[in-house]
Design an enzyme around this catalytic site. Structure first.
Site, PDB file in Angstrom:
ATOM      1  N   TYR A 122      47.914  34.548  67.036  1.00 56.50           N
ATOM      2  CA  TYR A 122      46.716  34.498  66.200  1.00 56.50           C
ATOM      3  C   TYR A 122      46.248  33.044  66.085  1.00 56.50           C
ATOM      4  CZ  TYR A 122      48.290  39.167  64.697  1.00 56.50           C
ATOM      5  OH  TYR A 122      48.718  40.466  64.658  1.00 56.50           O
ATOM      6  N   HIS A 176      55.822  41.170  69.944  1.00 55.97           N
ATOM      7  CA  HIS A 176      54.426  41.558  69.757  1.00 55.97           C
ATOM      8  C   HIS A 176      53.970  42.601  70.778  1.00 55.97           C
ATOM      9  CE1 HIS A 176      50.456  39.801  67.990  1.00 55.97           C
ATOM     10  NE2 HIS A 176      50.456  41.108  68.005  1.00 55.97           N
ATOM     11  N   ARG A 217      40.152  48.340  61.670  1.00 57.86           N
ATOM     12  CA  ARG A 217      39.486  47.034  61.754  1.00 57.86           C
ATOM     13  C   ARG A 217      38.282  46.941  60.822  1.00 57.86           C
ATOM     14  NH1 ARG A 217      41.769  48.718  66.224  1.00 57.86           N
ATOM     15  NH2 ARG A 217      43.104  47.262  67.392  1.00 57.86           N
TER      16      ARG A 217
END
Length: 390
Positions: free
Chosen positions: A117, A185, A269
């Site tokens: 990120y 991840h 989202r």
């Protein structure tokens, strides 16, 4: 026992805030989602608990994992990603830090970030904002996506030496001496999962990692990894518009092996919150929704019928569409802990307000059936991103 808001004419997120401006006390009522445990205690890095300061609010807690892998956290976590990455415009760093502190004050003990990120700057933000709360909150992070000279390469690298290097670097950015939970991840097809699990097992023995998890992997991989080193949680996308983990065996194997589940993007989202529609313009340089088939104007126009269902249903119970989306996940299993993210205090309060509501199984089933009857338009990822999902 629970006060339901009455006569809410329109259950959008904004109207909810207006309708409940004077009802903060109602949202602080002890939740019935789980057996309540006061958030005046938080899990520390070594598994003990530390007293929280006076004035910290109490919210429900849940346990991810079982046995030596058990990890107690707040029933709702906080996804930090959108504060710097993939979510268009965001507040400046001072405002983000202030909001993260507000989340701590409200009893949130689980915060989620990742090396990719930014890359890197999301971990740095989490470390600066939450480092002072060591022993009171837990900041989980993730390895796997290759980052070279601060830039993502698009490749996966979970070789043991790389995991160790990423661990040391994350410890520094997070300003801590132990990572409460370290996720892989994405699955690395070039590194056997047994090697990944063995490396995490060693890092746990060395005291650098407390727990570990995996993201977007299949049931077979979960079994292989768990046999080497017990997993605490699996993190995958899961919400009313994407329920693949119910069909592919992932939730079943978590249930069987006693592994927790952390749904990311629990409101698709932001879409299920009702604030996005076909006219929404995303910031191209910093918003991956521009690349997702489910977020084209045509797809959002078609899918907004699902939001309409949530809004209609919410008017019966004084809940917003966002609260229904989160509440639906929470009632699925007691070992599910969603991690919604936000950059707004009003939305943080709204999300945590979900814990003040308790609907019956029949009510949740009715909502689920109404949503299921509407076909979802658009894939969740484009072809390139989908390749990274096992």
């Amino acid at each position: 026992m629970y006060n339901k808001l009455k006569n809410v004419s329109k259950c959008s997120r904004r109207s909810f805030l207006k309708a409940t401006a004077a009802m903060g006390a109602a949202l602080a009522v002890g939740p019935a989602v789980d057996k309540v445990e006061a958030a005046s205690r938080a899990v520390t890095a070594n598994g003990r608990k530390a007293n929280m300061p006076e004035g910290t609010k109490s919210i429900a807690h849940r346990t991810l994992g079982t046995g030596t892998a058990a990890f107690e956290v707040s029933a709702l976590g906080f996804g930090v990603m959108g504060m710097t990455y993939n979510r268009s415009q965001h507040p400046d760093k001072k405002q983000c830090i202030r909001l993260l502190h507000e989340a701590v004050d409200r009893g949130v003990t689980l915060f989620d970030t990742a090396i990719i990120y930014g890359p890197l700057n999301n971990e740095e933000l989490a470390g600066e904002a939450l480092g002072e709360f060591r022993g009171r909150v837990n900041v989980t992070t993730k390895f796997g996506h290759e980052v070279v000279d601060g830039k993502a390469t698009g490749r996966q690298d979970s070789r043991p030496a790389t995991i160790r290097r990423y661990c040391e670097e994350s410890l520094k950015r997070l300003r801590t001496d132990v990572i409460p939970m370290f996720y892989q991840h994405r699955f690395d097809r070039n590194t056997p999962v047994e090697e990944v699990a063995a490396t995490l097992k060693d890092l746990i023995k060395e005291g650098k990692v407390l727990h570990w998890g995996m993201c977007e992997v299949n049931a077979e991989t979960i079994r292989k990894a768990h046999a080497i080193c017990p997993l605490t949680a699996i993190q995958s996308e899961y919400h009313l518009m994407h329920r693949e983990v119910e069909r592919n065996g992932v939730l079943d194997v978590c249930r069987e092996l006693g592994i927790g589940f952390v749904p990311y993007s629990p409101m698709n989202r932001g879409f299920l919150g009702g604030d996005l529609n076909e006219y929404t313009v995303f910031d191209a340089p910093n918003d991956n929704r521009n690349t997702l088939p489910r977020f084209t104007p045509e797809a959002m126009r078609a899918n907004y019928r699902i939001v309409n269902v949530l809004q209609r249903f919410g008017r019966e119970y004084g809940m917003t569409s966002a609260q229904l989306a989160l509440g639906w996940l929470l009632q699925k299993e007691p070992w599910i802990v969603p991690i919604p993210g936000t950059t707004k205090l009003a939305h943080l309060d709204e999300n945590l307000g979900t814990l003040a509501f308790a609907l019956g199984k029949d009510e949740w089933k009715r909502l689920e059936d109404e949503v299921t009857a509407i076909p979802v338009t658009g894939d969740r990822y484009n072809a390139e991103q989908q390749k990274q999902v096992q």
